[in-house]
Design a protein around this motif. Structure first.
Motif, PDB file in Angstrom:
ATOM      1  N   VAL A   1      26.241  -3.266   9.963  1.00  0.00           N
ATOM      2  CA  VAL A   1      24.998  -3.939  10.389  1.00  0.00           C
ATOM      3  C   VAL A   1      24.491  -3.327  11.731  1.00  0.00           C
ATOM      4  N   ALA A   2      25.418  -2.896  12.518  1.00  0.00           N
ATOM      5  CA  ALA A   2      24.999  -2.381  13.879  1.00  0.00           C
ATOM      6  C   ALA A   2      24.430  -0.819  13.566  1.00  0.00           C
ATOM      7  N   ALA A   3      24.965  -0.108  12.826  1.00  0.00           N
ATOM      8  CA  ALA A   3      24.309   1.203  12.243  1.00  0.00           C
ATOM      9  C   ALA A   3      23.126   1.233  11.866  1.00  0.00           C
ATOM     10  N   ALA A   4      22.906   0.017  10.808  1.00  0.00           N
ATOM     11  CA  ALA A   4      21.445  -0.081  10.267  1.00  0.00           C
ATOM     12  C   ALA A   4      20.505  -0.466  11.599  1.00  0.00           C
ATOM     13  N   ARG A   5      20.893  -1.320  12.267  1.00  0.00           N
ATOM     14  CA  ARG A   5      20.086  -1.559  13.378  1.00  0.00           C
ATOM     15  C   ARG A   5      19.727  -0.689  14.288  1.00  0.00           C
ATOM     16  N   ALA A   6      20.545   0.320  14.615  1.00  0.00           N
ATOM     17  CA  ALA A   6      20.493   1.387  15.324  1.00  0.00           C
ATOM     18  C   ALA A   6      19.378   2.273  14.892  1.00  0.00           C
ATOM     19  N   VAL A   7      19.420   2.430  13.574  1.00  0.00           N
ATOM     20  CA  VAL A   7      18.435   3.397  12.875  1.00  0.00           C
ATOM     21  C   VAL A   7      17.132   2.664  12.870  1.00  0.00           C
ATOM     22  N   LEU A   8      16.869   1.477  12.348  1.00  0.00           N
ATOM     23  CA  LEU A   8      15.719   1.015  12.084  1.00  0.00           C
ATOM     24  C   LEU A   8      14.981  -0.121  12.903  1.00  0.00           C
ATOM     25  N   GLN A   9      15.565  -0.570  14.004  1.00  0.00           N
ATOM     26  CA  GLN A   9      15.130  -1.499  14.583  1.00  0.00           C
ATOM     27  C   GLN A   9      13.920  -1.152  15.549  1.00  0.00           C
ATOM     28  N   ASP A  10      13.691   0.060  15.843  1.00  0.00           N
ATOM     29  CA  ASP A  10      12.613   0.807  16.579  1.00  0.00           C
ATOM     30  C   ASP A  10      11.478   1.299  15.692  1.00  0.00           C
ATOM     31  N   ARG A  11      11.805   1.401  14.483  1.00  0.00           N
ATOM     32  CA  ARG A  11      10.808   2.211  13.383  1.00  0.00           C
ATOM     33  C   ARG A  11       9.562   1.278  13.273  1.00  0.00           C
ATOM     34  N   SER A  12       8.314   1.721  13.481  1.00  0.00           N
ATOM     35  CA  SER A  12       7.284   1.019  13.300  1.00  0.00           C
ATOM     36  C   SER A  12       6.886   0.496  11.894  1.00  0.00           C
ATOM     37  N   GLY A  13       6.668  -0.655  11.886  1.00  0.00           N
ATOM     38  CA  GLY A  13       6.492  -1.268  10.301  1.00  0.00           C
ATOM     39  C   GLY A  13       7.415  -1.817   9.630  1.00  0.00           C
ATOM     40  N   VAL A  14       9.030  -1.559  10.336  1.00  0.00           N
ATOM     41  CA  VAL A  14       9.951  -2.350   9.723  1.00  0.00           C
ATOM     42  C   VAL A  14      10.172  -3.356  10.626  1.00  0.00           C
TER      43      VAL A  14
ATOM     44  N   ASN B   1      23.355 -15.150   7.056  1.00  0.00           N
ATOM     45  CA  ASN B   1      24.707 -15.009   6.746  1.00  0.00           C
ATOM     46  C   ASN B   1      25.258 -14.043   5.752  1.00  0.00           C
ATOM     47  N   ARG B   2      25.894 -12.979   6.640  1.00  0.00           N
ATOM     48  CA  ARG B   2      26.359 -11.677   6.222  1.00  0.00           C
ATOM     49  C   ARG B   2      25.546 -10.793   5.530  1.00  0.00           C
ATOM     50  N   VAL B   3      24.151 -10.738   5.950  1.00  0.00           N
ATOM     51  CA  VAL B   3      23.141  -9.954   5.606  1.00  0.00           C
ATOM     52  C   VAL B   3      22.266  -9.412   6.832  1.00  0.00           C
ATOM     53  N   LEU B   4      21.700  -8.227   6.423  1.00  0.00           N
ATOM     54  CA  LEU B   4      20.668  -7.831   7.304  1.00  0.00           C
ATOM     55  C   LEU B   4      19.433  -7.526   6.335  1.00  0.00           C
ATOM     56  N   GLU B   5      18.441  -8.134   6.627  1.00  0.00           N
ATOM     57  CA  GLU B   5      17.209  -7.976   5.870  1.00  0.00           C
ATOM     58  C   GLU B   5      16.377  -7.319   6.437  1.00  0.00           C
ATOM     59  N   THR B   6      15.642  -6.181   5.647  1.00  0.00           N
ATOM     60  CA  THR B   6      14.602  -5.307   6.120  1.00  0.00           C
ATOM     61  C   THR B   6      13.521  -5.638   5.136  1.00  0.00           C
ATOM     62  N   SER B   7      12.244  -5.484   6.015  1.00  0.00           N
ATOM     63  CA  SER B   7      10.977  -5.652   4.982  1.00  0.00           C
ATOM     64  C   SER B   7      10.066  -4.760   5.812  1.00  0.00           C
TER      65      SER B   7
ATOM     66  N   ASP C   1       0.719  -1.071   0.091  1.00  0.00           N
ATOM     67  CA  ASP C   1      -0.120   0.140  -0.029  1.00  0.00           C
ATOM     68  C   ASP C   1       0.915   1.165   0.229  1.00  0.00           C
ATOM     69  N   ASP C   2       0.398   2.345  -0.165  1.00  0.00           N
ATOM     70  CA  ASP C   2       1.068   3.581  -0.133  1.00  0.00           C
ATOM     71  C   ASP C   2       1.957   3.807   0.930  1.00  0.00           C
ATOM     72  N   ALA C   3       1.415   3.661   2.062  1.00  0.00           N
ATOM     73  CA  ALA C   3       2.254   3.720   3.332  1.00  0.00           C
ATOM     74  C   ALA C   3       3.339   2.864   3.276  1.00  0.00           C
ATOM     75  N   GLN C   4       3.252   1.504   3.043  1.00  0.00           N
ATOM     76  CA  GLN C   4       4.483   0.785   2.822  1.00  0.00           C
ATOM     77  C   GLN C   4       5.399   1.178   1.856  1.00  0.00           C
ATOM     78  N   ARG C   5       5.084   1.716   0.781  1.00  0.00           N
ATOM     79  CA  ARG C   5       5.926   2.108  -0.409  1.00  0.00           C
ATOM     80  C   ARG C   5       6.755   3.250   0.243  1.00  0.00           C
ATOM     81  N   GLU C   6       6.126   4.034   0.849  1.00  0.00           N
ATOM     82  CA  GLU C   6       6.812   5.235   1.605  1.00  0.00           C
ATOM     83  C   GLU C   6       7.756   4.771   2.500  1.00  0.00           C
ATOM     84  N   LEU C   7       7.324   3.966   3.356  1.00  0.00           N
ATOM     85  CA  LEU C   7       8.303   3.450   4.323  1.00  0.00           C
ATOM     86  C   LEU C   7       9.523   2.640   3.824  1.00  0.00           C
ATOM     87  N   LEU C   8       9.102   2.003   2.767  1.00  0.00           N
ATOM     88  CA  LEU C   8      10.318   1.343   2.030  1.00  0.00           C
ATOM     89  C   LEU C   8      11.255   2.351   1.365  1.00  0.00           C
TER      90      LEU C   8
END
Length: 281
Positions: free
Chosen positions: A173-186, A192-198, A124-131
């Motif tokens: 990976v630590a920087a990405a987690r710090a920015v994204l782990q508390d973001r609602s909807g993420v 293995n050597r990846v961090l998946e976001t969805s 949906d539009d909100a998901q596309r914007e968040l992505l």
């Protein structure tokens, strides 16, 4: 190497009589048990399981013996095959070249292909914007982390660190987690050597449950190597067969060391499934 291990054929099943060289007696007994079920679902992870891990995702290919045994299982009656992967479906098709009848689960369960007419994943539009916001955050990290790169998926973005130095990978990976782990909807998943976001909350465990119901399977055989495959392994029930590929921690009852041993696993499953079906005819 004995003649059987070198590749003679079993006259009863007309399949390569490649006597397993590494599967334990306990695992072989479990293979025989699950092969005798009424309707068998063979669901396999791809990268690190049927295919060795590679630096560039587009270079991955299933080992020929695994591909051949998997394709032969697809042709058997009352037997359904599926690939369940973290890859996007288009990427999975490109590297795996699955049989037409094989069901596909991509993006850790967010994408599903059950045959012609299957609907595509729609955000949906909100998901596309968040992505788009997530991608911008990760782009900034990649610019500061040599050897890292991004992969776009229909519902997410993957931070790859396989080509980066260990300390650079950890910092990214630590920087990405710090920015994204508390973001609602993420939603984040480590691999293995990846961090998946969805922006879609899905798991391989949910994928297995969906495939089991859709196929009408009375038992499931699943093998996977990554931490995300633990969700699938946790979803298995008594009578199923779960196999961990590699030496990492697992809740699976059985383990093989590497994709080359998955060849033996699939060949054993094919051999025993044919025997079970022949005994009923």
């Amino acid at each position: 190497m004995t003649p059987d291990a070198a590749g003679t054929h079993d006259s009863e099943t007309n399949t390569p009589n490649t006597a397993p060289l590494s599967l334990s007696p306990e695992l072989l007994a479990a293979v025989r048990r699950v092969a005798g079920t009424g309707h068998l679902l063979v669901a396999m992870d791809f990268d690190g399981t049927m295919a060795p891990l590679v630096d560039h995702a587009g270079d991955a290919r299933a080992l020929p013996r695994s591909a051949a045994a998997f394709a032969a299982l697809t042709e058997l009656p009352r037997t359904t095959t599926a690939l369940i992967s973290g890859r996007a479906l288009d990427s999975l098709r490109a590297v795996a070249s699955p049989p037409e009848e094989t069901l596909l689960i991509g993006s850790h369960g967010a994408e599903v292909w059950m045959g012609p007419g299957s609907s595509e994943l729609m955000l949906d539009d909100a998901q596309r914007e968040l992505l788009a916001e997530v991608r911008r955050e990760l782009e900034g990290i990649v610019e500061q982390a040599p050897g890292t790169l991004l992969e776009d998926k229909p519902a997410g973005v993957v931070l790859h660190t396989r080509l980066a130095a260990d300390d650079v990978a950890e910092d990214a990976v630590a920087a990405a987690r710090a920015v994204l782990q508390d973001r609602s909807g993420v939603f984040l998943k480590s691999g293995n050597r990846v961090l998946e976001t969805s922006v879609v909350n899905a798991s391989k465990g949910e994928g297995i449950a969906f495939l089991r119901q859709a196929a009408g399977a009375t038992a499931v055989a699943f093998a996977g190597d990554d931490t995300t495959d633990e969700d699938a392994l946790a979803s298995l029930v008594p009578g199923d067969l779960g196999v961990k590929v590699g030496l990492d921690f697992t809740q699976a009852e059985f383990r093989v060391e590497a994709p080359v041993h998955v060849c033996e696993l699939l060949e054993a499953l094919l051999r025993e499934r044919k025997k079970a079906l022949n005994s009923r005819s």
